[in-house]
Design an enzyme around this catalytic site. Structure first.
Site, PDB file in Angstrom:
ATOM      1  N   THR A 308     -13.805  21.334  40.592  1.00 29.37           N
ATOM      2  CA  THR A 308     -14.203  21.839  42.155  1.00 29.37           C
ATOM      3  C   THR A 308     -15.236  20.714  42.730  1.00 29.37           C
ATOM      4  O   THR A 308     -15.573  19.829  41.780  1.00 29.37           O
ATOM      5  CB  THR A 308     -15.114  23.090  41.896  1.00 29.37           C
ATOM      6  OG1 THR A 308     -14.193  24.145  41.486  1.00 29.37           O
ATOM      7  CG2 THR A 308     -15.862  23.267  43.071  1.00 29.37           C
ATOM      8  N   VAL A 337     -10.661  35.374  43.426  1.00 33.67           N
ATOM      9  CA  VAL A 337     -11.395  34.336  43.976  1.00 33.67           C
ATOM     10  C   VAL A 337     -12.726  34.063  42.979  1.00 33.67           C
ATOM     11  O   VAL A 337     -13.173  34.832  42.612  1.00 33.67           O
ATOM     12  CB  VAL A 337     -11.947  35.026  45.456  1.00 33.67           C
ATOM     13  CG1 VAL A 337     -12.875  33.949  46.040  1.00 33.67           C
ATOM     14  CG2 VAL A 337     -10.750  35.140  46.339  1.00 33.67           C
ATOM     15  N   GLY A 338     -13.078  32.721  42.882  1.00 33.34           N
ATOM     16  CA  GLY A 338     -14.126  32.351  42.125  1.00 33.34           C
ATOM     17  C   GLY A 338     -15.491  32.360  42.804  1.00 33.34           C
ATOM     18  O   GLY A 338     -15.661  33.070  44.053  1.00 33.34           O
ATOM     19  N   THR A 358     -20.280  24.376  40.072  1.00 37.51           N
ATOM     20  CA  THR A 358     -19.082  24.288  39.599  1.00 37.51           C
ATOM     21  C   THR A 358     -18.890  24.736  38.164  1.00 37.51           C
ATOM     22  O   THR A 358     -19.783  24.421  37.451  1.00 37.51           O
ATOM     23  CB  THR A 358     -18.310  22.661  39.600  1.00 37.51           C
ATOM     24  OG1 THR A 358     -17.256  22.376  38.857  1.00 37.51           O
ATOM     25  CG2 THR A 358     -19.560  21.605  38.908  1.00 37.51           C
TER      26      THR A 358
END
Ligand code: ASP
Length: 442
Positions: A308, A337-338, A358
């Protein structure tokens, strides 16, 4: 001399050495520069930098080892990180807003194929790239986020449109893309996001998944995953990128770019925690059972990494901003979804603290990592580096969550702790000297 200024002196000395070497124009100068940067941003002694303004970026955290990163790839990634720092610095140096610096830096990293965001996004289980992003303005606490978009070249720009041109904070999937169109933002073909490296990464993840699910081999025989492939057999069964897969995945030629152009209109489906290296010792939890996600395995390096991208900035007015953009995790399913687009989990900024994260997103969501760090600064009056280190090296490690954050406070203090073996990261302050680092130790 105040101890907080000695790193500056150290860095200037190292910088002068690099300047002396620079005219030689040989590999030695870039190696010296990289070594200088690694020393300046070492994680066991975070820089106590205190500029009036500046920018910090990350390009993902994970198991990143020197042995597995080729010099060419490392140089290309350092160059992209440097370009992103300079893009953000150009905004801040002119007196621009931290919000603009954050989006300018993130756009550069989204356009690079080396990071898991925009152009370099990982593939989900169905062979599709689904992108998430968020941005937050610390001064106003306005925020915008998008999740699961498939045709947006720079999701960070769409997140900002959500913040500035809608009454909402978060939009997902087709709706977010319809909103993009209503704002004049073009959609791009899903093929834009194809990269061979990420495609191979998905194939490896699928292969690992199948190997885990395979019934145990009959006695006396090695497990299927250890048997040599029979002639002509394709170990992985790759999908055609951009096409939803039936389950199990259907075979097609591995590593080929998409054969079917993906539609560009919205609404259609396009064809173990590492040891802590600082802070208090913490006992890592066992990996959570039942997780079918495969944390990103870098297909080039074979390293387990995330990827990310994110940025936090403090501008000349003293305002903070944060932004994050990601392709999520390789082989994700079911619209997962993170943390990146979740305000307070992967992205957060207020008037005193800004954070971009991240790592393994599920942990960052459950522990509201970004807001937790800023809350400790606000309620406990902790110095930012202390708050960030505690959350990353104690709270998260105990929970079993891998990853890191970049953070800034309104005095310009910087923190960039991570509990994995590496995190692509960089810092630039008023003097305009970009500093980029990857590993834990110089
Ligand atoms: N945090 C991201 C997610 O879970 C992944 C990453 O940082 O690479 O979606």
């Amino acid at each position: 001399m105040s101890p907080s200024f000695s790193p500056w002196l150290h860095r200037s000395l190292l910088a002068s050495t690099a300047l002396l070497l620079a005219p030689m124009g040989c590999a030695t100068s870039s190696q010296a520069g990289a070594a200088r940067d690694e020393a300046a941003l070492r994680t066991d002694a975070p820089p106590r930098v205190k500029p009036k303004w500046g920018l910090v970026i990350h390009g993902g955290a994970g198991v990143i080892s020197r042995e597995n990163l080729t010099p060419e790839r490392e140089a290309a990634m350092r160059a992209a990180l440097t370009e992103a720092l300079q893009a953000g610095h150009a905004v801040l140096a002119k007196g621009g807003r931290s919000l603009d610096a954050v989006t300018a830096a993130i756009r550069v990293l989204e356009d690079s194929p080396y990071f898991n965001a925009g152009k370099g996004a990982v593939f989900n289980h169905d062979g599709v790239n689904e992108l998430d992003a968020a941005v937050m303005d610390g001064k106003t606490r306005m925020a915008g986020a998008v999740a699961g978009v498939r045709h947006i070249q720079n999701p960070i720009d769409l997140a900002r449109l959500v913040m500035e041109k809608s009454p909402h904070v978060m939009m997902v999937g087709d709706g977010a893309e319809a909103f993009a169109q209503s704002q004049g933002m073009p959609l791009v073909d899903a093929k834009y996001f194809y990269t061979e490296e990420r495609w191979q990464g998905l194939q490896r993840a699928l292969e690992q998944e199948r190997a885990k699910q395979a019934p145990p081999a009959p006695q006396g025989q090695p497990p299927a995953s250890q048997q040599p492939p029979t002639q002509g057999a394709t170990p992985a069964q790759p999908l055609t990128p951009g096409q939803p897969s039936p389950t199990p995945a259907q075979p097609s030629a591995p590593g080929q770019p998409p054969t079917t152009p993906a539609p560009s209109s919205p609404g259609q489906a396009p064809t173990t925690p590492p040891p802590s290296n600082q802070g208090q010792p913490a006992t890592p939890a066992q990996p959570q059972p039942g997780s079918s996600l495969t944390p990103g395995v870098d297909p080039i390096t074979g390293d387990h990494k995330f990827g990310t991208v994110g940025a936090v900035a403090l501008d000349q007015e003293g305002n903070l901003a944060a932004g994050t953009s990601t392709g999520g995790m390789t082989n994700k399913r079911f619209g997962r979804v993170g943390d990146s687009p979740i305000i307070g989990a992967g992205t957060y900024a207020d008037e005193r603290c800004a954070v971009s994260a991240t790592g393994h997103g599920e942990f960052f969501i459950r522990y509201t990592v970004a807001r937790d760090i800023c809350a400790r600064v606000e309620y406990q009056d902790l110095p930012l580096p202390e708050a960030a280190n505690y959350v990353i090296h104690d709270v998260l490690v105990k929970a079993g969550g891998e990853g890191g954050v970049i953070a800034m406070d309104r005095q310009g203090h910087v923190a960039m702790p991570f509990n994995s073996s590496g995190m692509y990261r960089g810092y630039i302050g008023e003097d305009g000297t970009p500093t980029v680092a990857i590993f834990q130790q110089p």
